[in-house]
Design a protein around this motif. Structure first.
Motif, PDB file in Angstrom:
ATOM      1  N   THR A  61     -42.391  16.886  22.593  1.00 22.23           N
ATOM      2  CA  THR A  61     -42.280  15.556  22.001  1.00 22.23           C
ATOM      3  C   THR A  61     -43.008  14.519  22.859  1.00 22.23           C
ATOM      4  N   LEU A  62     -42.869  14.659  24.174  1.00 21.91           N
ATOM      5  CA  LEU A  62     -43.567  13.742  25.088  1.00 21.91           C
ATOM      6  C   LEU A  62     -45.085  13.874  24.906  1.00 21.91           C
ATOM      7  N   MET A  63     -45.585  15.115  24.823  1.00 20.53           N
ATOM      8  CA  MET A  63     -47.030  15.320  24.682  1.00 20.53           C
ATOM      9  C   MET A  63     -47.541  14.878  23.317  1.00 20.53           C
ATOM     10  N   ASP A  64     -46.748  15.089  22.269  1.00 22.11           N
ATOM     11  CA  ASP A  64     -47.124  14.657  20.923  1.00 22.11           C
ATOM     12  C   ASP A  64     -47.211  13.128  20.865  1.00 22.11           C
ATOM     13  N   THR A  65     -46.231  12.462  21.434  1.00 26.58           N
ATOM     14  CA  THR A  65     -46.209  10.991  21.443  1.00 26.58           C
ATOM     15  C   THR A  65     -47.413  10.462  22.233  1.00 26.58           C
ATOM     16  N   CYS A  66     -47.669  11.107  23.362  1.00 27.03           N
ATOM     17  CA  CYS A  66     -48.762  10.701  24.233  1.00 27.03           C
ATOM     18  C   CYS A  66     -50.113  10.892  23.518  1.00 27.03           C
ATOM     19  N   GLY A  67     -50.231  12.006  22.773  1.00 24.29           N
ATOM     20  CA  GLY A  67     -51.444  12.272  21.996  1.00 24.29           C
ATOM     21  C   GLY A  67     -51.668  11.196  20.940  1.00 24.29           C
ATOM     22  N   GLY A  68     -50.609  10.834  20.236  1.00 24.86           N
ATOM     23  CA  GLY A  68     -50.695   9.783  19.222  1.00 24.86           C
ATOM     24  C   GLY A  68     -51.106   8.455  19.831  1.00 24.86           C
ATOM     25  N   ALA A  69     -50.575   8.156  21.015  1.00 21.52           N
ATOM     26  CA  ALA A  69     -50.914   6.902  21.706  1.00 21.52           C
ATOM     27  C   ALA A  69     -52.393   6.887  22.093  1.00 21.52           C
ATOM     28  N   ALA A  70     -52.915   8.038  22.563  1.00 17.95           N
ATOM     29  CA  ALA A  70     -54.323   8.123  22.954  1.00 17.95           C
ATOM     30  C   ALA A  70     -55.240   7.921  21.746  1.00 17.95           C
ATOM     31  N   VAL A  71     -54.832   8.454  20.588  1.00 19.64           N
ATOM     32  CA  VAL A  71     -55.626   8.283  19.356  1.00 19.64           C
ATOM     33  C   VAL A  71     -55.646   6.814  18.943  1.00 19.64           C
ATOM     34  N   MET A  72     -54.462   6.190  18.968  1.00 23.05           N
ATOM     35  CA  MET A  72     -54.375   4.782  18.547  1.00 23.05           C
ATOM     36  C   MET A  72     -55.137   3.861  19.493  1.00 23.05           C
ATOM     37  N   ALA A  73     -55.235   4.273  20.754  1.00 21.60           N
ATOM     38  CA  ALA A  73     -55.917   3.432  21.746  1.00 21.60           C
ATOM     39  C   ALA A  73     -57.414   3.754  21.851  1.00 21.60           C
ATOM     40  N   HIS A  74     -57.885   4.735  21.062  1.00 23.38           N
ATOM     41  CA  HIS A  74     -59.319   5.068  21.090  1.00 23.38           C
ATOM     42  C   HIS A  74     -60.106   3.974  20.362  1.00 23.38           C
ATOM     43  N   PRO A  75     -61.271   3.562  20.916  1.00 24.42           N
ATOM     44  CA  PRO A  75     -62.037   2.483  20.276  1.00 24.42           C
ATOM     45  C   PRO A  75     -62.431   2.800  18.824  1.00 24.42           C
ATOM     46  N   ALA A  76     -62.668   4.091  18.515  1.00 27.25           N
ATOM     47  CA  ALA A  76     -63.061   4.465  17.155  1.00 27.25           C
ATOM     48  C   ALA A  76     -61.856   4.890  16.317  1.00 27.25           C
ATOM     49  N   GLY A  77     -60.681   4.901  16.918  1.00 23.33           N
ATOM     50  CA  GLY A  77     -59.476   5.332  16.210  1.00 23.33           C
ATOM     51  C   GLY A  77     -58.961   4.234  15.303  1.00 23.33           C
ATOM     52  N   ALA A  78     -58.047   4.612  14.416  1.00 24.02           N
ATOM     53  CA  ALA A  78     -57.488   3.629  13.502  1.00 24.02           C
ATOM     54  C   ALA A  78     -56.129   3.168  14.005  1.00 24.02           C
ATOM     55  N   GLY A  79     -55.504   2.305  13.228  1.00 24.36           N
ATOM     56  CA  GLY A  79     -54.216   1.775  13.649  1.00 24.36           C
ATOM     57  C   GLY A  79     -53.079   2.768  13.609  1.00 24.36           C
ATOM     58  N   GLY A  80     -53.196   3.730  12.693  1.00 33.96           N
ATOM     59  CA  GLY A  80     -52.087   4.676  12.542  1.00 33.96           C
ATOM     60  C   GLY A  80     -52.567   6.107  12.633  1.00 33.96           C
ATOM     61  N   THR A  81     -51.647   7.006  12.989  1.00 38.51           N
ATOM     62  CA  THR A  81     -52.012   8.412  13.081  1.00 38.51           C
ATOM     63  C   THR A  81     -50.793   9.295  12.843  1.00 38.51           C
ATOM     64  N   ALA A  82     -51.069  10.541  12.473  1.00 40.41           N
ATOM     65  CA  ALA A  82     -50.008  11.550  12.335  1.00 40.41           C
ATOM     66  C   ALA A  82     -50.564  12.865  12.867  1.00 40.41           C
ATOM     67  N   THR A  83     -49.697  13.721  13.360  1.00 34.07           N
ATOM     68  CA  THR A  83     -50.149  15.000  13.909  1.00 34.07           C
ATOM     69  C   THR A  83     -50.450  15.978  12.781  1.00 34.07           C
ATOM     70  N   LEU A  84     -51.632  16.600  12.833  1.00 31.06           N
ATOM     71  CA  LEU A  84     -51.982  17.651  11.860  1.00 31.06           C
ATOM     72  C   LEU A  84     -51.541  19.004  12.384  1.00 31.06           C
ATOM     73  N   ASP A  85     -51.903  19.271  13.653  1.00 28.29           N
ATOM     74  CA  ASP A  85     -51.409  20.485  14.293  1.00 28.29           C
ATOM     75  C   ASP A  85     -51.336  20.267  15.791  1.00 28.29           C
ATOM     76  N   LEU A  86     -50.484  21.055  16.410  1.00 31.01           N
ATOM     77  CA  LEU A  86     -50.294  20.924  17.855  1.00 31.01           C
ATOM     78  C   LEU A  86     -49.975  22.304  18.411  1.00 31.01           C
ATOM     79  N   ARG A  87     -50.746  22.706  19.426  1.00 31.17           N
ATOM     80  CA  ARG A  87     -50.454  23.971  20.108  1.00 31.17           C
ATOM     81  C   ARG A  87     -50.023  23.641  21.529  1.00 31.17           C
ATOM     82  N   ILE A  88     -48.890  24.194  21.918  1.00 34.78           N
ATOM     83  CA  ILE A  88     -48.357  23.925  23.251  1.00 34.78           C
ATOM     84  C   ILE A  88     -48.321  25.229  24.043  1.00 34.78           C
ATOM     85  N   ASP A  89     -48.838  25.210  25.246  1.00 33.05           N
ATOM     86  CA  ASP A  89     -48.740  26.353  26.163  1.00 33.05           C
ATOM     87  C   ASP A  89     -47.758  25.968  27.263  1.00 33.05           C
ATOM     88  N   TYR A  90     -46.739  26.800  27.445  1.00 35.93           N
ATOM     89  CA  TYR A  90     -45.760  26.511  28.499  1.00 35.93           C
ATOM     90  C   TYR A  90     -46.121  27.342  29.731  1.00 35.93           C
TER      91      TYR A  90
END
Lengths: 145, 171
Positions: A61-90
């Protein structure tokens, strides 16, 4: 949009998310296409009561939230985002008692998709706890912050 | 002489007690409010809606991380449950005395890939896991989650798990 305004809006949006607040997440850094969020150790988030290790789900959840924040803060990114897929390696168990910090980089953006990599670390930043890669949507900004 | 079948209530109590010990000892599972229902050996996970699970307050929608955690927990519990089922039904483990402290070790997640198919709506979610392969060391598990309609999945996932090392070697 001015990158500083974009970054500020992304920060405000993430800080307003009920579940990010429930997990006690706070920003270490947010900039163009990058975000770093930290989550304090909390016994309520434990996944293995024998060892006191934090549940993988809280780290995802922390990494997903952080990913969304990075997308929203990207200069070419839009105001909103949703996760399409996420692969996590522990890679290893997070050390009990230590904060977990995630750092996400939005390394490529098209008109419709943002590509993200993230790592999660405890105090030993040289040996990440988990890593993630994901694809996020680029939502039209109209009507959303 | 044929052995009389065990009373149904006794069978149910033993199985429910084992499931309770498996799920009840995990603080994070309690934190997000997940529950498990059992029909025979089949498990269905439920994530009752709660305001604190919201990840996008504007839509509103469930947090993608919560969905990932919900699916991963469903997969781990299914794997742990399949192992435990054999142990309690054969009598190797006594469900009467089973507590979170005396439970066998759980599988560990190696990797987990979540496919977000639809927005998680602000209502209850359900999930079921299918163990596609379970070897001595590794397991591969697929999970499906839905909300209103069983046939309209809102997320699915596949994960790989490291199986716990047994205390005693197999004969």
């Amino acid at each position: 949009m001015d990158p500083d305004i974009k970054t500020r809006l992304a920060r405000q949006f993430i800080e307003s998310i009920p579940h990010a607040r429930a997990l006690g997440m706070s920003f270490v850094e947010i900039g163009e296409g990058v975000a770093e969020l930290t989550m304090p150790y909390d016994t309520r988030f434990v996944g293995d009561p024998h060892t006191g290790v934090i549940h993988g789900g809280a780290i995802s959840t922390l990494m997903d939230t952080c990913g969304g924040a990075a997308v929203m803060a990207h200069p070419a990114g839009a105001g909103g985002t949703a996760t399409l897929d996420l692969r996590i390696d522990y890679m290893r168990a997070a050390t009990p008692g230590q904060n977990v910090t995630a750092r996400a980089t939005c390394y490529h953006v098209t008109r419709s998709v943002a590509f993200v990599r993230a790592v999660a670390m405890d105090d030993d930043r040289e040996n990440p706890v988990a890593s993630a890669t994901g694809a996020f949507t680029i939502e039209p900004s109209r009507g959303r912050t | 002489m044929a052995k009389r079948p065990e009373p149904v209530q006794q069978v149910k109590e033993r199985r429910d007690r084992a499931l309770g010990a498996l799920v009840g000892g995990i603080p994070y599972v309690q934190f997000i409010g997940m529950r498990f229902e059992r029909r025979g050996d089949e498990l269905t996970a439920t994530l009752p809606f709660d305001e604190k699970l919201i990840g996008n307050p504007l839509l509103p929608a469930l947090h993608g991380g919560v969905t990932a955690a919900f699916l991963e927990t469903t997969a781990v519990i299914e794997l742990g449950w399949q192992g435990l089922w054999g142990e309690i039904e054969s009598g190797r483990i006594d469900a009467e005395t089973l507590t979170p402290d005396t439970l066998p070790r759980m599988p560990k997640t190696i990797d987990f890939t979540v496919d977000y198919l639809r927005t998680g709506l602000p209502r209850d979610a359900y999930a079921r896991a299918r163990v596609n392969r379970s070897g001595r060391r590794y397991a591969s598990v697929h999970v499906e989650a839905w909300q209103d309609n069983r046939s309209r999945l809102y997320a699915q996932a596949t994960g790989h798990f490291l199986m716990p090392v047994h205390d005693a070697p197999d004969p």
